[in-house]
Design an enzyme around this catalytic site. Structure first.
Site, mmCIF file in Angstrom:
data_model
loop_
_atom_site.group_PDB
_atom_site.id
_atom_site.type_symbol
_atom_site.label_atom_id
_atom_site.label_comp_id
_atom_site.label_asym_id
_atom_site.label_seq_id
_atom_site.Cartn_x
_atom_site.Cartn_y
_atom_site.Cartn_z
ATOM 1 N N TYR A 1 0.837 -1.216 0.000
ATOM 2 C CA TYR A 1 0.000 0.000 0.000
ATOM 3 C C TYR A 1 0.869 1.261 0.000
ATOM 4 C CZ TYR A 1 -4.529 2.322 0.753
ATOM 5 O OH TYR A 1 -5.671 3.081 0.623
ATOM 6 N N LYS B 1 -3.166 8.171 3.258
ATOM 7 C CA LYS B 1 -4.330 7.901 4.128
ATOM 8 C C LYS B 1 -4.050 8.345 5.565
ATOM 9 C CE LYS B 1 -7.400 6.059 1.342
ATOM 10 N NZ LYS B 1 -8.510 6.913 0.858
HETATM 11 N N1 NAD Z 1 -11.385 -0.434 -2.583
HETATM 12 C C1 NAD Z 1 -10.821 -0.566 -1.390
HETATM 13 O O1 NAD Z 1 -10.265 -1.630 -1.029
HETATM 14 C C2 NAD Z 1 -10.855 0.583 -0.422
HETATM 15 C C3 NAD Z 1 -10.692 0.339 0.948
HETATM 16 C C4 NAD Z 1 -10.708 1.421 1.831
HETATM 17 C C5 NAD Z 1 -10.869 2.703 1.333
HETATM 18 N N2 NAD Z 1 -11.020 2.901 -0.011
HETATM 19 C C6 NAD Z 1 -11.167 4.285 -0.490
HETATM 20 O O2 NAD Z 1 -12.447 4.463 -1.018
HETATM 21 C C7 NAD Z 1 -12.425 5.572 -1.896
HETATM 22 C C8 NAD Z 1 -13.155 5.219 -3.170
HETATM 23 O O3 NAD Z 1 -12.438 4.228 -3.867
HETATM 24 P P1 NAD Z 1 -13.119 2.940 -4.497
HETATM 25 O O4 NAD Z 1 -12.443 1.774 -3.889
HETATM 26 O O5 NAD Z 1 -14.600 3.047 -4.493
HETATM 27 O O6 NAD Z 1 -12.564 2.958 -6.009
HETATM 28 P P2 NAD Z 1 -13.064 3.719 -7.331
HETATM 29 O O7 NAD Z 1 -11.947 3.550 -8.299
HETATM 30 O O8 NAD Z 1 -14.398 3.242 -7.722
HETATM 31 O O9 NAD Z 1 -13.167 5.236 -6.845
HETATM 32 C C9 NAD Z 1 -12.078 6.117 -6.820
HETATM 33 C C10 NAD Z 1 -12.606 7.437 -7.333
HETATM 34 O O10 NAD Z 1 -11.609 8.469 -7.240
HETATM 35 C C11 NAD Z 1 -11.871 9.319 -8.343
HETATM 36 N N3 NAD Z 1 -10.747 10.213 -8.620
HETATM 37 C C12 NAD Z 1 -9.464 9.869 -8.908
HETATM 38 N N4 NAD Z 1 -8.749 10.990 -9.162
HETATM 39 C C13 NAD Z 1 -9.602 12.047 -9.018
HETATM 40 C C14 NAD Z 1 -9.482 13.448 -9.149
HETATM 41 N N5 NAD Z 1 -8.311 14.033 -9.506
HETATM 42 N N6 NAD Z 1 -10.565 14.235 -8.908
HETATM 43 C C15 NAD Z 1 -11.752 13.685 -8.570
HETATM 44 N N7 NAD Z 1 -11.942 12.361 -8.448
HETATM 45 C C16 NAD Z 1 -10.880 11.555 -8.675
HETATM 46 C C17 NAD Z 1 -12.140 8.350 -9.504
HETATM 47 O O11 NAD Z 1 -12.772 8.993 -10.603
HETATM 48 C C18 NAD Z 1 -13.035 7.345 -8.806
HETATM 49 O O12 NAD Z 1 -14.390 7.716 -8.940
HETATM 50 C C19 NAD Z 1 -10.953 5.950 -2.077
HETATM 51 O O13 NAD Z 1 -10.628 7.008 -1.197
HETATM 52 C C20 NAD Z 1 -10.254 4.684 -1.631
HETATM 53 O O14 NAD Z 1 -8.930 4.914 -1.193
HETATM 54 C C21 NAD Z 1 -11.036 1.879 -0.903
#
Ligand code: NAD
Length: 254
Positions: A153, A160
């Site tokens: 990560y 984060k």
């Molecule tokens: N998937 C996992 O395992 C997980 C676990 C914990 C937290 N998260 C967090 O959840 C959140 C959403 O991620 P997800 O897993 O749903 O994946 P996802 O890829 O569906 O969503 C990520 C989003 O970030 C957006 N993004 C990227 N660059 C950007 C920018 N410059 N301006 C505006 N938007 C932008 C993308 O368009 C996308 O919609 C993130 O913060 C991620 O770190 C994910």
């Protein structure tokens, strides 16, 4: 009565129907909220995905690295909603060199991009939405437990950790506006963001076994439900908090 009856929400981060934000928007609508989405880059794709929601919401463009987008956000959201009661930050990005075991060699430029998009944007989004949050409300962000060094990560973990700190400072400074700021620390979920992490399989293999409650890598509903709960009136005195939605892994020893 829905949990979010009468609430007006801005939800960022919908990219596919596997996005955590997609399920937040879906559950929020089912609980009575009016929702506006923001999309980054491929807006026509986001608009297509938005049509799968119970009530297809308006989609407005937001690149959190674009100051024009941020400066005009309140006006553009205001064209659809007469105010905001809640904002969801579900945004994360890091260049490939930031992830996958390259920690000692990543350049500052790439780390800066990761921190700009994944950390600083929490503050930028909150400030951009502030003019619409005259009656107070709730801001919720998506976190991955940053109290530990994880395999692969890497700099996203540092970003984060910054998000967790940023959330506490926002809670401090927005409390006087009646705005609560909290994070949901989700376990690993198979979204686009996760698929872009080289070695994500290491999480996939171990998490379900380590979680006392078990863990479904394909189910974003538990994280989305926590977001909806934090956006509701049922956490009126909670801010600067991190709610772990990870099957219980954060509480276990090795
Ligand atoms: N998937 C996992 O395992 C997980 C676990 C914990 C937290 N998260 C967090 O959840 C959140 C959403 O991620 P997800 O897993 O749903 O994946 P996802 O890829 O569906 O969503 C990520 C989003 O970030 C957006 N993004 C990227 N660059 C950007 C920018 N410059 N301006 C505006 N938007 C932008 C993308 O368009 C996308 O919609 C993130 O913060 C991620 O770190 C994910």
């Amino acid at each position: 009565m829905g949990l979010l009856d009468g609430k007006r929400l801005l939800v960022t981060g919908v990219l596919t129907d596997a996005s955590i934000a997609f399920n937040v928007a879906k559950l929020a609508q089912e609980e009575g909220a009016q929702v506006v989405l923001t999309g980054f880059g491929r807006l026509s794709l986001v608009e297509r995905i938005a049509k799968r929601l119970p009530e297809p919401p308006p989609v407005i463009e937001l690149d959190v690295q674009n100051t024009d987008h941020l400066d005009t956000l309140a006006d553009r959201v205001g064209a659809h909603l007469d105010g905001l009661d809640g904002v969801v930050h579900s945004i994360g990005f890091a260049p490939q060199s930031c992830l996958g075991g390259n920690f000692l060699n990543t350049s500052w430029e790439d780390v800066a991009t990761a921190v700009h998009v994944s950390t600083f944007s929490f503050k930028s989004l909150a400030v951009a939405c502030l003019p619409l949050m005259k009656d107070g409300g709730a801001i919720v962000g998506l976190d991955f437990d940053a109290t530990k060094a994880w395999p692969v990560y890497d700099w996203m973990g540092v970003a984060k950790a910054g998000l967790e700190s940023c959330s506490r400072y926002l809670a401090r400074d927005l409390g006087k506006h009646g705005i609560r700021v909290n994070l949901v620390a989700a376990g690993p979920l198979r979204t686009m963001a996760a698929k872009s992490i080289p070695g994500f399989k290491e999480f996939e293999d171990s998490w379900p076994d380590r979680a006392p409650l078990g863990w479904d890598l394909a189910d974003t509903a538990p994280a989305a439900k926590a977001c909806v709960a934090l956006l509701s009136d049922w956490f009126p005195a909670t801010t600067g908090e991190i709610v772990h939605v990870d099957g219980g892994v954060h509480a276990m020893g090795a």
